[in-house]
Design a protein around this motif. Structure first.
Motif, mmCIF file in Angstrom:
data_model
loop_
_atom_site.group_PDB
_atom_site.id
_atom_site.type_symbol
_atom_site.label_atom_id
_atom_site.label_comp_id
_atom_site.label_asym_id
_atom_site.label_seq_id
_atom_site.Cartn_x
_atom_site.Cartn_y
_atom_site.Cartn_z
ATOM 1 N N UNK A 250 -1.480 -13.552 -50.544
ATOM 2 C CA UNK A 250 -0.357 -13.257 -51.419
ATOM 3 C C UNK A 250 -0.190 -14.292 -52.528
ATOM 4 N N UNK A 251 -0.681 -15.505 -52.307
ATOM 5 C CA UNK A 251 -0.443 -16.554 -53.282
ATOM 6 C C UNK A 251 1.046 -16.886 -53.361
ATOM 7 N N UNK A 252 1.446 -17.513 -54.443
ATOM 8 C CA UNK A 252 2.859 -17.848 -54.642
ATOM 9 C C UNK A 252 3.537 -16.627 -55.252
ATOM 10 N N UNK A 253 3.971 -15.745 -54.371
ATOM 11 C CA UNK A 253 4.399 -14.397 -54.713
ATOM 12 C C UNK A 253 5.808 -14.371 -55.312
ATOM 13 N N UNK A 254 6.201 -13.213 -55.785
ATOM 14 C CA UNK A 254 7.530 -12.991 -56.333
ATOM 15 C C UNK A 254 8.585 -13.279 -55.263
ATOM 16 N N UNK A 255 9.564 -14.098 -55.585
ATOM 17 C CA UNK A 255 10.672 -14.583 -54.735
ATOM 18 C C UNK A 255 10.278 -15.768 -53.856
ATOM 19 N N UNK A 256 9.039 -16.244 -53.910
ATOM 20 C CA UNK A 256 8.608 -17.338 -53.036
ATOM 21 C C UNK A 256 9.377 -18.625 -53.285
ATOM 22 N N UNK A 257 9.968 -18.777 -54.470
ATOM 23 C CA UNK A 257 10.663 -20.025 -54.798
ATOM 24 C C UNK A 257 12.031 -20.146 -54.137
ATOM 25 N N UNK A 258 12.579 -19.031 -53.634
ATOM 26 C CA UNK A 258 13.975 -19.038 -53.197
ATOM 27 C C UNK A 258 14.298 -20.061 -52.110
ATOM 28 N N UNK A 259 13.558 -20.143 -51.003
ATOM 29 C CA UNK A 259 13.944 -21.133 -49.982
ATOM 30 C C UNK A 259 13.836 -22.568 -50.472
ATOM 31 N N UNK A 260 13.012 -22.820 -51.491
ATOM 32 C CA UNK A 260 12.877 -24.164 -52.046
ATOM 33 C C UNK A 260 14.043 -24.482 -52.978
ATOM 34 N N UNK A 261 14.333 -23.574 -53.889
ATOM 35 C CA UNK A 261 15.424 -23.811 -54.836
ATOM 36 C C UNK A 261 16.735 -24.066 -54.098
ATOM 37 N N UNK A 262 16.976 -23.306 -53.008
ATOM 38 C CA UNK A 262 18.223 -23.450 -52.257
ATOM 39 C C UNK A 262 18.144 -24.522 -51.180
ATOM 40 N N UNK A 263 16.970 -25.173 -51.047
ATOM 41 C CA UNK A 263 16.772 -26.169 -49.982
ATOM 42 C C UNK A 263 17.165 -25.580 -48.626
ATOM 43 N N UNK A 264 16.733 -24.339 -48.409
ATOM 44 C CA UNK A 264 17.076 -23.612 -47.185
ATOM 45 C C UNK A 264 15.832 -23.153 -46.434
ATOM 46 N N UNK A 265 14.847 -24.029 -46.308
ATOM 47 C CA UNK A 265 13.630 -23.666 -45.582
ATOM 48 C C UNK A 265 13.936 -23.249 -44.147
#
Length: 516
Positions: free
Chosen positions: A414-429
């Motif tokens: 999938x690579x760095x897919x669409x929406x993949x940034x969300x848990x990082x931006x929110x610091x909610x891994x």
């Protein structure tokens, strides 16, 4: 009370808003107020009408649980988009009565005057809600900002025009009800956020995917002027769209009448139907409705008629992996391009139209549908306003869970897919029990710091953040690559797809590439 959860009164905190008194709860370092109504329930006669002021209540209203999500069909449970965005431990309650927001604040005092982030979720204006685990605002709020997440009407209940709706509306307008909901929430924030410690003069509106497109439209909407003072858009834009020009009100009304004709001949009949009856109706995109938007959003930006606020926006490195298929590129309408542009696209993506899967198809879908609209948004905003912009690309690979189906294009990853940034931006891994590494956690902490810094200062560079030059299409270092490790920082050169972006510019009227 029997059947009610036990409340520890020491953890509760009260605030007063225009409609009454609310009781929130301490959650770690911050206070959370969930399920706060910001508009009247859009049901019955209020279905397909602009949002109305919420009625007052007596006594203290508990704001301890999220309000119902909009009525929606969730993605397949096996899909990656579900596993990341919707795989929650609790059953999702849905209702047409869905206009609620949630607030997290480190200091519930009017004297605090903290910067405010208002978040608009993605999901194609079909799915999603402000109570998704990924959007828990506690970690953001602990960085000294007030966080607001918003529900909005979705699907055909939020995005539908119809001739009868035009006839009954005082302005002769229809459609865009979901975006109008977000505008109403911003008006609620202006009137009430001080009670939660927020400063109504320092509001940033942010969103990803369709939420980012909503941010673009709000920047173009005259009625939204002054309601926010910064903007963040992740992986989408409401301008320079792959679909082309926005529908006019007349076009949308004709399409809406055709889409609903089998359900009822009159508005009264349609309003009597249950909300679930409209799940099978294709909702429209945002249109030039005559109330919220008086012109195509792309045109507004090209002519400098948008809100001149600082903008932070970007995309992910493999946006196309969830949307490219082995069946062709009809969603991008390549066949409708002028012959000279088709030839240039074919030269840049030589294998995109072949039967077998190729990286070119994925790149073309990602570049044209996601990255280029963001590029056009940022570049044009910089050219036609005095406000600065910052552009990023997120390229961190995620430790995906087992059991996922292969990407729809047949590719192996999938690579760095669409929406993949969300848990990082929110610091909610930790919202997903995946095999996160220390590098993932460090990157998530850094990205949330950068976003919070932008919300606080209107600039991502202050407070010891990595140096990030404001966007300048004529300069080399205008793209921040965000990935774990030493690569965090400005790139050596411009966006990799810059040559393709210059080709896509030719699809739009006006001399928008003069300063590139």
């Amino acid at each position: 009370m029997i059947g009610q959860p036990r409340l520890d009164m020491e953890d509760l905190i009260g605030v007063s808003v225009t409609s009454g008194h609310l009781l929130g709860r301490r959650v770690g370092e911050v206070f959370a107020f969930k399920g706060v109504p910001y508009a009247a329930p859009p049901v019955g006669a209020l279905r397909w009408r602009p949002p109305q002021t919420v009625g007052a209540w007596e006594g203290s209203r508990l704001a301890l649980e999220f309000g119902p999500a909009p009525v929606q069909d969730l993605p397949l449970r096996t899909s990656l988009i579900y596993r990341l965005g919707h795989d929650e431990p609790r059953e999702l309650a849905m209702s047409e009565d869905c206009l609620y927001l949630n607030v997290w604040t480190p200091v519930a005092s009017a004297a605090a005057r903290l910067p405010v982030l208002v978040w608009v979720h993605g999901g194609g204006n079909r799915v999603g809600h402000g109570g998704q685990d990924l959007f828990d605002g506690a970690n953001f709020a602990a960085r000294g900002i007030v966080v607001v997440t918003v529900n909005m009407r979705l699907g055909a209940l939020g995005f539908l025009a119809h001739p009868d709706l035009i006839r009954e509306d005082p302005l002769g307008a229809a459609g865009n009800y979901g975006v109008q909901d977000v505008l109403h929430a911003l008006q609620w924030v202006r009137e009430n956020i001080a009670a939660f410690g927020g400063d109504c003069g320092r509001v940033t509106v942010a969103g990803n995917s369709a939420g980012a497109a909503t941010v673009t439209h709000l920047m173009a909407a005259p009625a939204a002027r002054g309601l926010f003072h910064g903007a963040i858009g992740q992986s989408m834009a409401g301008a320079f769209r792959a679909e082309g020009s926005m529908m006019t009100l007349r076009q949308a009304a004709e399409a809406g009448q055709s889409a609903t004709s089998s359900l009822g001949a009159t508005l009264e009949q349609l309003r009597d139907l249950p909300a679930t009856a409209f799940l099978g109706v294709n909702q429209q995109t945002v249109i030039v409705d005559g109330r919220l938007l008086v012109e195509d959003t792309t045109e507004a930006f090209m002519n400098g008629r948008q809100s001149a606020v600082p903008l932070l926006a970007g995309w992910n490195s493999a946006e196309g992996s969830l949307y490219a298929t082995s069946q062709g590129l009809s969603s991008l309408q390549i066949a409708g391009y002028p012959s000279d542009i088709r030839a240039q696209v074919a030269e840049l993506y030589p294998n995109a139209s072949t039967a077998a899967w190729h990286d070119d198809r994925r790149r073309l879908v990602g570049d044209r549908r996601f990255a280029y609209p963001v590029w056009g948004w940022v570049r044009t905003h910089t050219q036609t306003s005095d406000a600065p912009s910052w552009l990023y690309e997120f390229s961190q690979p995620l430790p995906l869970p087992e059991g996922l189906p292969p990407p729809p294009d047949g590719g192996g990853e999938y690579g760095t897919f669409h929406t993949a940034e969300l848990p990082y931006v929110w610091d909610n891994l930790d919202a997903r029990a995946w095999r996160w590494t220390s590098e993932d956690r460090n990157l998530a902490g850094l990205m949330a710091d950068i976003w919070a810094t932008f919300v606080t200062h209107g600039d991502p560079n202050t407070g010891g953040m990595p140096v990030w030059d404001a966007f300048d299409a004529a300069a080399e270092n205008h793209l921040m690559r965000l990935r774990a490790g030493p690569a965090i920082g400005p790139t050596i050169g411009p966006a990799e797809a810059r040559q393709a972006f210059d080709v896509f510019d030719k699809l739009f009227p006006g001399d928008i590439a003069v300063q590139s």
